[in-house]
Write an enzyme that holds these catalytic residues in place. Sequence first.
Site, PDB file in Angstrom:
ATOM      1  N   ASP A   1      26.893 -21.668 -26.250  1.00 24.66           N
ATOM      2  CA  ASP A   1      25.589 -21.039 -26.089  1.00 24.66           C
ATOM      3  C   ASP A   1      25.302 -20.202 -27.334  1.00 24.66           C
ATOM      4  OD1 ASP A   1      23.228 -20.137 -24.835  1.00 24.66           O
ATOM      5  OD2 ASP A   1      24.251 -18.344 -24.130  1.00 24.66           O
ATOM      6  N   LYS A   2      24.068 -19.790 -27.510  1.00 27.80           N
ATOM      7  CA  LYS A   2      23.712 -18.994 -28.686  1.00 27.80           C
ATOM      8  C   LYS A   2      23.657 -17.509 -28.358  1.00 27.80           C
ATOM      9  CE  LYS A   2      19.448 -18.512 -29.931  1.00 27.80           C
ATOM     10  NZ  LYS A   2      19.335 -17.024 -29.950  1.00 27.80           N
TER      11      LYS A   2
ATOM     12  N   THR B   1      21.162 -24.259 -26.568  1.00 22.39           N
ATOM     13  CA  THR B   1      20.451 -23.019 -26.274  1.00 22.39           C
ATOM     14  C   THR B   1      19.106 -23.323 -25.652  1.00 22.39           C
ATOM     15  OG1 THR B   1      19.521 -21.013 -27.257  1.00 22.39           O
ATOM     16  CG2 THR B   1      19.531 -22.972 -28.629  1.00 22.39           C
TER      17      THR B   1
END
Length: 1666
Positions: free
Chosen positions: A703-704, A1170
Site C-alpha cells: 500500500d502507499k 493504492t
Amino acid sequence: MAIGDDRSENDASGIRRRLSHPRENEGVAFPTDADVELESYTLPSSGNTTSTADDSSEIAIPFASARESDVASPISATGVSRVRFSTDFERDYGVRSQVDGPGEHTQTNAGSLSSRQHPTTPNLTIDTGRSEPTPGSGLPQYGSVSSSSTIRSPTSPRNRQYRSPISPQARNRGYSLRTSIFQRNIKEAPQSPGSIELQESGPSTTHNQTISPIKRPTSKKSVDTTVTVSPVVPDSDAPFKLQQEKGTGVQGISALPHYHSWVESKARKSVLISRVRAFYRRARKTILRINDISPTKDGRHIDLNTSHEHPLIDERTSKPYIGNTIRSSRYSAWNFLPRQLFAQFSKLANFYFLCVSILQMIPGLSTTGTYTTIVPLLFFVSLSIAKEGYDDLRRYRLDKEENNRDATVMRTHRYGRSSTSELKGPSASSSALSSETIDWVTVKWKEVKVGDVIRLRRNEAAPADLVLLRSTGLNGAAYVETMALDGETNLKTKQTTTSMSKVCTSWESTAKCGAHFVVEDPNINLYNFEGKLTLNGETSPLTNTEIIYRGSVLRNTPEAVGMVIYSGEECKIRMNANKNPRIKAPALQSIVNRIVIVIVIFVIALAIFNTVAYQIWRPNVEAKAWYLEDARVAFFPILASFIIMFNTMIPLSLYVSLEIVKVFQMVLLNDIDMYDEASNTPMEARTSTINEELGQVSYIFSDKTGTLTDNSMKFRKVSVAGTAWLHDLDLKGEPEKERLLHKKRSKGKKSARKSRISGFSEGLRKSSVSKTNGDASRDSSDEQEISKWKSSARPAKSQPEMRTVQMIRYIQRKPYTVFARKARLLLLSIALCHTCLPEIQGDGSIDFQASSPDELALVRAAQELGYMVMNRDTQTLTLRSFPAGQEIEPVEETYEILDVIEFSSKRKRMSVIVRFPDQRICMFCKGADSVVMQRLKLAAYANEKVVEIERRANKRKSIEAQVALQRKSEQQDRKNSLQRNSFALGRASFGPTRRSSTNTHRLEPIRDELDEWLRQRENDVDVSSVEDDSIYYSPRPSAQFGRQSLAYSEVRSSMYEEEELVDESLVVDEPLVIERCFQHINDFATEGLRTLLYGYRFIDEADYQSWKKIYLDATTSLVNRTELIENAGELLERDLELAGATAIEDKLQKGVPETIDKLRRANIKMWMLTGDKRETAINIGHSCRLIKDYSTVTVLDHEIGEVEQHIAAAVLGINDNSVAHSVVVVDGQTLAMIEGDSSLQALFFELAILADSVICCRASPSQKAGLVKSIRKKVKKSITLAIGDGANDIAMIQEAHVGIGITGKEGLQAARTSDYSIAQFRFLLKLLLVHGRWNYIRTCKYTVGTFWKEMLFYLTQALYQRWAGYTGTSLYESWSLSMFNTLFTSLPVIFMGIFEKDLAASTLLAVPELYMKGQRNGGFNFKIYLAWMFMASSEAMIVFFCMLRLYGQMSFTNDQAVFALGVLTYSAVIIMVSTKLQILEMHNKSIVAAISFVLSVGGWFLWNILLSTAYANNVIYNVKDGIIHRFGRNITWWLVLILTLASLVAFELIITAFRAAFFTTDVDVFQELEHDTQAKKRFEEAAAMELQQGWDRGEKKTSTEIRRQEEMQAEERKRSLDVRQILANRPVELEERPRNDESPQRPVIGNELDPEVNDMLSRGFGSVRK
C-alpha cells in the site's frame, strides 16, 4: 475544494463527456472560443440504456465521441510540443479541431494527420442493418442524413468505455448484477431488441436503413446526422468480434491475432479443468454455506423513521437486515474442526501415518504394538489444531473489541397513542411524531441496524454505511477522511441533497421529514453509488457525495447525522474484504509432500524386496533348519510387518518437531532492530506456520499511504524571481545519531582531526562575528549549517539552493527591491490562496483545518516564513506578518476574500480573488504547472523553454539508461553475479577451510574488488554531472563559491550576503526568470516533489464587476453549474504574471528508498497498489525510487485507448533488452476492463510479470486482492507478500502467501489480521533478508537432516535383514528403537533448526543478492535431498559393515549377540548425527551445540546403563548387564566404534572439500570473506542503517569486535611510535626558533607548530604517515 480531490464529471445520462477543457496530464489547453457547445438529443431509450438523472424513459446522447488518442505528441497553441515534466510519462493526446462554420472543419494539429472530427461536433449514426425497426423499439422513423461520427452501443465490445453504466460488462470496479437490475427496474425503461451503439462511421457490410434528418432548434449551426440501429452483440462473443473493426478503448487483442488464437486454443484444451473448477466452486459454496442472494427488483427501500420498533425486513431474504457485527476470524464454531482436519491431513506425512496406524490396529500384523502410531499422531495433530485455534481466538477477540465500540443513535419516545398511528407511509410517520420526543442513545456498534439515525461527532468513525442527512459544518458540508478505505489522505466533502438541506434544519425536523430512500443492493464498488431520495414529492439522485462509508472518520466538522443503509458484512469495506480466507501453508510443504511420496514408494519397494527375499530364503534355509518349526509367515502379513518396520523413515515427529522449531523461530523474531522507539511498537509475529516463506518472497504488494509514506506533507522548496530556496526548518530539530566507533571503517584519526578542524573554524567564526550584533552572529551560525535534507529520489544530487531563512532576512533588510516585492507576492499567494480554517489550540498556538495535506503544508510554511493566518470568516482573512523581523512589532492586515474558484480534477487549479487593504483587487491562481503555464502572459515563450529543459533532461536520462543497460548486460553475462569469479577468487586463495589472519596481504586485491562490487550495486546510475545546472541556482558563478568560502575567511562579512545573495538584474529579466523557474520545477519533479505553479493578476474594479455577474449566474444555475463555473473561471484566469513555484514533499517513512533498493537487489519485485489518484502514485513512485529517473513508464489508460498495443509494445521492448528499467502504471477502471477480456488479461499479466515494478492506482480493496491472487496463481513457485496498514489492505494481506501489517496511523485493522506486524516499512528489510533467510535455511536443514538421520538409521536395519533371513527381526532392542527420534536425535535437528546462521546479519544486509537462494529453492530441493540420501546410504553401509566385519565376525570378541551389535551400530549413528548436525553442518557454533551433543550422546549411554540394570524381559535380546559386564568391557567394541566414527567424519570432510572446491556456492565465498576483518567491517558499514539500533543498545561485544579493537589499538600504537620518531628527527632550527608570546597563537604558520597541533600529532591523530 482540496487540491488532491479527483472527481469525475459525468453528464446526466451517466456517459462521460469529452469536454474542451484540458484533461489530466494534458499538455496545452486550446482556445475555448473555438470550442462547440456540447449538445444532446433525446431519443426513446432501448432496453439497455437508462437515464440516471430522473425517472423518464429518455436517454441524452452527447455529441462528443471523437477519440483523443490519435496523435502521438501534444500540440500547443503556438505549434510547439508540450512536454509534461512533473511526472515522467506522456500520454497520447487527441486531435482538436475548430469549427469555422456550418459543416466546415479546420485541423489545428501539425504534421500529416488524417482528417478527424472535432470532439464536440454532433455526428450520430445508428445502424439498422441487422434488425428491422419495430413499434416496440422506441425508434422514430427518421430520414437519411450522413455523418462521419458514430454512436456505439453501450454493450458493444468495440468500445467499452462508452457503455451504459448499467451494463454489467461496463462496470469499472466490480459492479454486481444487482446494480443493473436495480437501474433497469427503478427507471422502468421499456425493453427493446435493439440498442444504440457508439461506433465509428464507415462503409457497412449490412443493409442500413436511412432515417430523416434530425433538426436541432436550439443550435445555431446545422449539422446532418445518420441514425442506424443494430442488435446487441452478446458479451460472450466480444473477443471474436474485436478483430473485425477497430475502435477506441480496450479492444481485446485485435492487434495481436496470433496471440488471440493461441489463447483460444489453450482455452479449448482446458474445458475439463474448467468443469472441475466449477464443480469445486459449487461444492465449496455448499460446504461453507455461501448462498447467492437474488437481487431486489428496484433496490433497497428505506423510510426515515426513528420510531420503528421492529427491524426492517430485507425483501431479498424476507428476513431482517443482517446485523452490524463483523468477523475477520477465519473459523467459526461449526467449521473449525472440519477445516482443520482437512488442513492437517492434507500433509501427506500425517495422511501416511493415518494409513499406517490403521494397518497397525489390524490384529496380528504389527510387530511394534497396536496403538503406537495412532495415539501420538492424534496427540500431535491436536497440538497443531490447538495452535491454530488460539491464533484465531485472538482475531475473534479483536473483532469483539470493534463490535463493542459505542455509537450514538436517535431514538424517539411516544407519550401517547396518536390518532394517525394506523396510517402507513411517510405521512403517517410525520404525524405520529407530533407526540414524540427525541433522545440520543448510546449503543454498541453491533446493535446498529439498517434505518437507524446515527450522530457522528468530530474524529469519530462511521459504524456503518450512512446516507448523510444533516451536517453542522460550513455550508452544510461534512469532511470525512477515507484513508482506511482507499488510502487517500485528502478529505472528502460530503453534502446533503438540496431538498434535504432545506428541510433538515434541526434534529426534530430531520426526524419528522419522512424521507424515502431507494439505494442499490450491496456491492463492492467503492467509487460509485446509485440511489434516489424522495422528499415531499420531489425526487433527487443520490451519489457518492451523500454517502459516508463505514471506517470513514469525520474531520473538521462538529457534528453530522446519517441514516444506516448498509450494515455489517454488507458495508462496502466489508464487501471488499476476503470473507473466507484460505488456510496458509508454506510452499516448502509441497516439496516435503513430494519427497514423502518418494519415501513411501521407497518403503513399499523395500518391504516388497524383503518379502520376496524371504520367499526365496524360506525354502532354501528355513525349511531345512532343524531349529525352525511352523515358522512360515504368509506374504501379506510379512509385507505389512516390513511396512510397519520401515514406516518411521518418515518420522512421526517430523511436523511436530518442526512446529517446535517454528515457535522458537517466532520468539527469535523479536529483534531490537525491528523495534520502533517513537511509537513503542515491537515486531510481533502472529503465526509461526510460514516462517520460512519470509526467506522466499519474490513479489511484494505494498500500500502507499501509511505504508510507504508517513501521512505528512512538508513544504520543501520554492522558486521565486528565478532563484530557488530550500525550506528545512522542520529538519533542524532532528539530531543525527553517531554510529558506534568500532562499527565504522577508517575512523579514529580522521574523526578526531575533523572535530579539531571544525572546532578551529568555529572559533574563527565566533571571533569574526563577535564584533557584530546578535542578529549577525545568529545569521552567521545559521548560514554555516549544512542542510540535512536529501532528495529521496536522487540522493546523489547536490542541493545548491539557498535557504528560505536567508531569503526572509534579505527581504527584511532590503524591503524595497524588486526581488522583495516578488517574494512577498508569492508568500501572499501561499497565505491567501487556500481554503484552510485557522483554529486556536489550548496552548494558544494556531493550527489549521484543511481538506488536503498539501494545503496544510503550504499554510504552515507561510506561517513559518512570517505570514501567519490569524482569522478567517466567510468574507475576510486576517494575516499577521513581520516585515522588519521577529523582534519588531508584527503587522496585521485584513484581506477581503471576494470569490473562490475551487480546485477540481478537470481544472487542476484553484483561484482566489482578494481585495487588498489598499483596495486593489488581485486574483491568485495556483495549480499544475502544465495548466497554469498556459495562462501566463508569456505562455508561448514558456512552452519553448520547457521543450529545451526537457531536451536537456532527456539527454541525461538517455545516458543513464545506456549506463544501466550496460551494467545490466554485464551482470547477465555471468551465470551468477555472486559466483566466486565475480570476485576473482582463485582456489589458491579460498577453499572450504578458514584462512588465518596472516593472509591479510593476500586478500587485499579481493577486498578491493569486493568493495568495488558493493559500491557499484549500492549506488544507482546517476550522471547528473552531464547537466551543468549551477547557472540556474546562482545569480553568478562566484556567488556560490563565495558563500562556501565564507566559513573559512575572516574578512568575509554579512555585507557580502546582502550584495551577492540575489542578483537584482536577473529579477527584472522576466524571460530569464521564467526559464529558471521551469528549470527549477523540472528539478523539483525529478527529486520526487509535488510541484505547484503560482500566478497572479491585478484586476480593475469595472472588469471585476462585469465578471462577477457572469460568475454569480453560474453559481446560481440549476443546469450544468459546474461547467458554467469553470467557463467563468476561464474568462479571468488568463494573462497571469508568474509569482513562483512551490515543491511539497510527501514525506516517506524513514529508510523507504534504501529498503526498496535493497529489495530490488534481492530480486524482489515491488508493486504499489493504492486507492490514490495516478499523479500522486507516480510521484511517490519517484520518491521511493520505485520509478527511476531513466525508467520507461507504460501508462495503461482506457480513456486513451489502444491498451493492447501499449502492452504489446512494452512486452517486446523488455524482451529485446532495450529497456533499462520498466514500470507499468494502470488505474482501477482500466484494470476492470482488462479483467473483462481473458485474452487481454493474459497479455497484461505477461507484461506485469516482466516489468520491474507495477503501480496500480484507484484500486479498490477487491482489486488489490485480485492482483495478488492472480500473481500467486500465475507465477509458479513464487511467494507473494502483501503489506499495508489500513482496513482496505486486509483483503490482499489475507490473499498473499505472507501478510504484513503496519501498525500505523490508519489503525490496527491490517495488523490484527496479518501474519506479522511491524511499525515501519524499513523493518521489512531485516525481517526478510536476515530472519527470513535464516528461518528458511534452518527449516530446510531441519527437514533434510531429519530425512538423513532416518535413512541412515533404518538402512542399517534393512542391511541386517540379509543376515536375519529377511524375517523382520530387528537389529535394535524395541524400547531403544522407539526412543530414537524422541530422546536421542531430536535435539540436534531441533537446535540446528532454531539457532543456525549460515551467514552474519551484516553480510546478508550488505549483499541482498544472497537472498535469491530461497527464491530458487536452493536450500531444499530434490537435488539436495538426493545428495543427502547418498551420504546417508554410504554412511549406513560404512557403519553396518564396520560393525559386522570388525566386530561381529571377529573370533576374539566375548559378546557377539544381536544386542551388542545393535548397540554398537546405534551408538555410531547417534554420535554421527550429533557430530554432523551440530559440528560439521552448523556454521553458527555456540554453547547450545555443546549442550545438544552432551545431552544426546550422554543420554544414550546413560539409557544403556539404566537398561542394563533394570531390563527384565531378557529373552529375545540379552540386555541384562550387557554394557556393564560384557561388551562394555571389551576394548575391541570401543575401538570399532571409534574407527567407525573416524571413517564417517573423514568421509564427510572429503565430500565437503570436494564440493567446495569444484561446486563452490555463494555461501562458501562469503563465509570465507567473513573471516577477514576488513571485509567484515565493510559488510557492517553497508548494513549500518538496519543494525545501528541494536549496536546502540548492545553492551557486550562479540569476539570479532574484540579482535578488531585489538588490531586497531595495535595500529594506533604503531602509528604513534612512527609520529614520535618523525618528531624526534625534525630539524634543530625548528625546535630552537624563538616564540613571540605577544602574537596570537595560530595552529600552523610557516614552520611553526602550535602546541595543540603538536599534542594532536603526538597522540597519533595527524596525517603523518610512515
